[in-house]
Every structure is written in structure tokens, then in C-alpha cells.
Design an enzyme around this catalytic site. Structure first.
Site, PDB file in Angstrom:
ATOM      1  CG  ASN A  13      -1.688   1.237   1.457  1.00  0.00           C
ATOM      2  OD1 ASN A  13      -1.793   2.060   0.542  1.00  0.00           O
ATOM      3  ND2 ASN A  13      -2.248   1.402   2.645  1.00  0.00           N
ATOM      4  CD1 TRP A  14       3.631   1.233  -2.794  1.00  0.00           C
ATOM      5  CD2 TRP A  14       3.837   2.545  -4.601  1.00  0.00           C
ATOM      6  NE1 TRP A  14       4.543   0.644  -3.640  1.00  0.00           N
ATOM      7  CE2 TRP A  14       4.688   1.429  -4.756  1.00  0.00           C
ATOM      8  CE3 TRP A  14       3.797   3.503  -5.615  1.00  0.00           C
ATOM      9  CZ2 TRP A  14       5.494   1.255  -5.886  1.00  0.00           C
ATOM     10  CZ3 TRP A  14       4.589   3.320  -6.740  1.00  0.00           C
ATOM     11  CH2 TRP A  14       5.435   2.211  -6.870  1.00  0.00           C
ATOM     12  CE  LYS A  15       0.322   3.403   4.871  1.00  0.00           C
ATOM     13  NZ  LYS A  15       0.296   3.587   6.307  1.00  0.00           N
ATOM     14  CG  HIS A  99      -5.546   1.844   5.592  1.00  0.00           C
ATOM     15  ND1 HIS A  99      -5.083   2.736   6.529  1.00  0.00           N
ATOM     16  CD2 HIS A  99      -4.505   1.023   5.311  1.00  0.00           C
ATOM     17  CE1 HIS A  99      -3.803   2.472   6.787  1.00  0.00           C
ATOM     18  NE2 HIS A  99      -3.431   1.444   6.067  1.00  0.00           N
ATOM     19  CD  GLU A 101      -2.713   5.441   6.987  1.00  0.00           C
ATOM     20  OE1 GLU A 101      -2.800   5.550   5.751  1.00  0.00           O
ATOM     21  OE2 GLU A 101      -1.716   4.947   7.562  1.00  0.00           O
ATOM     22  CD  GLU A 169      -3.166  -2.728   7.585  1.00  0.00           C
ATOM     23  OE1 GLU A 169      -2.090  -3.003   7.053  1.00  0.00           O
ATOM     24  OE2 GLU A 169      -3.769  -1.663   7.399  1.00  0.00           O
ATOM     25  CB  SER A 214       5.590  -2.024  11.975  1.00  0.00           C
ATOM     26  OG  SER A 214       5.174  -0.701  12.268  1.00  0.00           O
ATOM     27  N   GLY A 235       2.870  -1.238   4.262  1.00  0.00           N
ATOM     28  CA  GLY A 235       2.871   0.191   3.944  1.00  0.00           C
ATOM     29  C   GLY A 235       4.273   0.648   3.590  1.00  0.00           C
ATOM     30  N   GLY A 236       4.939   1.278   4.548  1.00  0.00           N
ATOM     31  CA  GLY A 236       6.246   1.908   4.315  1.00  0.00           C
ATOM     32  C   GLY A 236       7.250   1.029   3.580  1.00  0.00           C
TER      33      GLY A 236
HETATM   34  C1  PEP Z   1      -0.545   0.058   6.168  1.00  0.00           C
HETATM   35  O1  PEP Z   1      -0.636   1.260   6.007  1.00  0.00           O
HETATM   36  O2  PEP Z   1      -1.430  -0.703   5.732  1.00  0.00           O
HETATM   37  C2  PEP Z   1       0.620  -0.442   6.881  1.00  0.00           C
HETATM   38  C3  PEP Z   1       0.577  -1.655   7.330  1.00  0.00           C
HETATM   39  O3  PEP Z   1       1.663   0.437   7.068  1.00  0.00           O
HETATM   40  P1  PEP Z   1       3.138   0.083   7.636  1.00  0.00           P
HETATM   41  O4  PEP Z   1       3.567  -1.219   6.991  1.00  0.00           O
HETATM   42  O5  PEP Z   1       3.987   1.232   7.227  1.00  0.00           O
HETATM   43  O6  PEP Z   1       3.003  -0.070   9.118  1.00  0.00           O
END
Ligand code: PEP
Length: 252
Positions: A13-15, A99, A101, A169, A214, A235-236
């Protein structure tokens, strides 16, 4: 004979990250996976502005394309929104809905998430439905209850293993570097599995349940080893080819 679990999925997920320059990371990922016999599905969910070009980059590779959000209607006067039908037209086979967010920053309730998942099914793409508790809820011992309620109320009628993926998540683990223990993840995933089977019958055992929060190359193998963890939502670490590949390796 052992019953085989669902084929894992690793989705990035590049957000709201990525411009033309980021396509080079996708080219690297595509190149690294070109001759690999994948035993998992891989997906990248870029911002909408990159969908078309990413589709070109991923052509001829097994990497799938996904959206990050959709509207519940197919079309209409909703300035700035994108429908599931449009995502399908752009080459997506799935869309992330609910999500955290979006739940916390844009007021999306379980009912809204459910209508978006329903829209994905209507358009013929899979819904990756995100659920997860906050830190306060975990500290209060409510994690299983919260996640069970979100699952029950976010899953639309017609959900099945072919069109639905659940991403667990924990909100407090997203982008923080903090993660639950393997036992905590195992407890939640097994309660999600139980909820899926209760709601969908036998097919609920084949719905993929991803862990997200994470995930990085160093902790991915530990998560992959947990029963009922059928992949990762990343994500990141999905923004850098070398990190994303490192996570995919835990599943191939
Ligand atoms: C996400 O945004 O779905 C996510 C899991 O982010 P991260 O891996 O950066 O915690």
C-alpha cells in the site's frame, strides 16, 4: 492429506506516496520477480495517479494492481472520488477498503466500509477489508471483540474467498515500528477465521487473512509462520523494492 491453506498474498500500500520517479522501484520489483516461480500473489496499490503507468510497468509479470479506496456508487456527482468500476477499468483486481487511516481520518464507519466492499464485488474486483483495534482498545482487553465486530459489520452479503481478503492491522502498529507478538497475532487471526467460517460457512476457511502493521524483511518470516496468517499488507516497506522483495521472500 493435509488441507492446503489459501494462497498467500503480499500487497503493498503506497498510500499518498509516489510520483513518476517511483515507477523505478516498481520496475525493480518486476525485474526481481520476473523469473521467480511465485508461491504467493503479489500486488501493488499505488496512488490513483500512477495506476495506468504502473499497469504498463507490471505488464507481463504476475504482479497485480490494486486501488487504495473507492466510492460506493458506480458513477455520479462525487467530485474527487473514484468508483470500483473505474479501478477495474484501470486494471485493478482489488481495492483496499476500511484502512484505519480512512476510518479515523475520514470518518468511515463499518457501514461505509461494507458499502465500499459491496461496490468492489459489484464491479468484479476483490475487497481487501481492513480491521484492527486501537492501542486503548488493546490495553482494555477489547481487541478480539473490536475486530470481531468490525468483521461482522464490514462484510457485505455475497462475500466469498474469491472476492474478499481480510487485513488485520492493529492501528497502533501502522507506521510506528511497533508490532504485536506472534501469540497476539495468532489469537486475533484465529478469531477472525472463526468469524469468517461462522459468516460464510466452509468457504470462510479459504479467505485470506493478511497481517499488516510495521512488517519489514526482518520480521516477515515470524509473521508468515503463524497459523492463519495468509500474507501481509505492507505500507512503508513496500516503497523500496529491496524491502518489499525481502518481505515477499517470506512467502515463496
Ligand atoms: C498500512 O498502512 O497498511 C501499513 C501496514 O503500514 P506500515 O507497513 O507502514 O506499518
Amino acid at each position: 492429506m493435509a488441507i492446503r491453506g489459501p494462497r498467500p498474498l503480499v500487497a503493498g500500500n503506497w498510500k499518498m506516496n509516489g510520483t513518476t520517479a517511483s515507477l523505478k522501484e516498481a520496475r525493480l520489483i518486476a525485474g526481481m520477480l520476473k523469473d521467480v516461480r511465485l508461491r504467493c500473489d503479489v500486488m501493488i496499490c499505488p496512488p490513483a495517479t500512477l495506476l495506468r503507468r504502473l499497469k504498463g510497468v507490471l505488464a507481463g509479470t504476475p504482479i497485480k494492481l490494486g486501488g487504495q479506496n473507492c466510492h460506493w456508487d458506480a458513477s455520479g456527482a462525487f467530485t474527487g472520488e473514484i468508483s470500483a468500476e473505474m479501478l477495474k477499468d484501470a486494471g485493478c483486481s482489488a481495492v483496499i477498503v476500511g484502512h484505519s487511516e480512512r476510518r479515523s481520518g475520514f470518518g468511515e464507519t463499518d457501514a461505509v466500509v461494507r458499502s465500499k466492499a459491496d461496490a468492489a464485488h459489484r464491479a468484479g474486483i476483490a475487497a481487501i477489508i481492513c480491521i484492527g483495534e486501537t492501542l486503548e482498545q488493546r490495553k482494555a482487553g477489547q481487541a478480539v471483540d473490536v475486530v470481531s465486530r468490525q468483521l461482522r459489520e464490514s462484510l457485505p452479503d455475497g462475500s466469498a474467498s474469491a472476492n474478499t481478503v481480510i487485513a488485520y492491522e492493529p492501528v497502533w502498529a501502522i507506521g510506528t515500528g511497533l508490532t504485536p507478538t506472534p501469540d497476539e497475532v495468532g489469537d486475533i487471526h484465529s478469531s477472525i477465521r472463526g468469524g469468517l467460517v461462522a459468516q460464510l460457512g466452509e468457504d470462510g476457511s479459504q479467505v485470506r487473512i493478511l497481517y499488516g502493521g510495521s512488517v519489514k524483511p526482518s520480521n516477515a518470516p515470524a509473521f508468515a509462520a503463524i497459523p492463519d496468517v495468509n500474507g501481509a499488507l505492507v505500507g512503508g516497506a513496500s516503497l523500496k523494492a529491496v524491502d518489499f522483495i525481502g518481505i515477499i521472500k517470506a512467502y515463496i
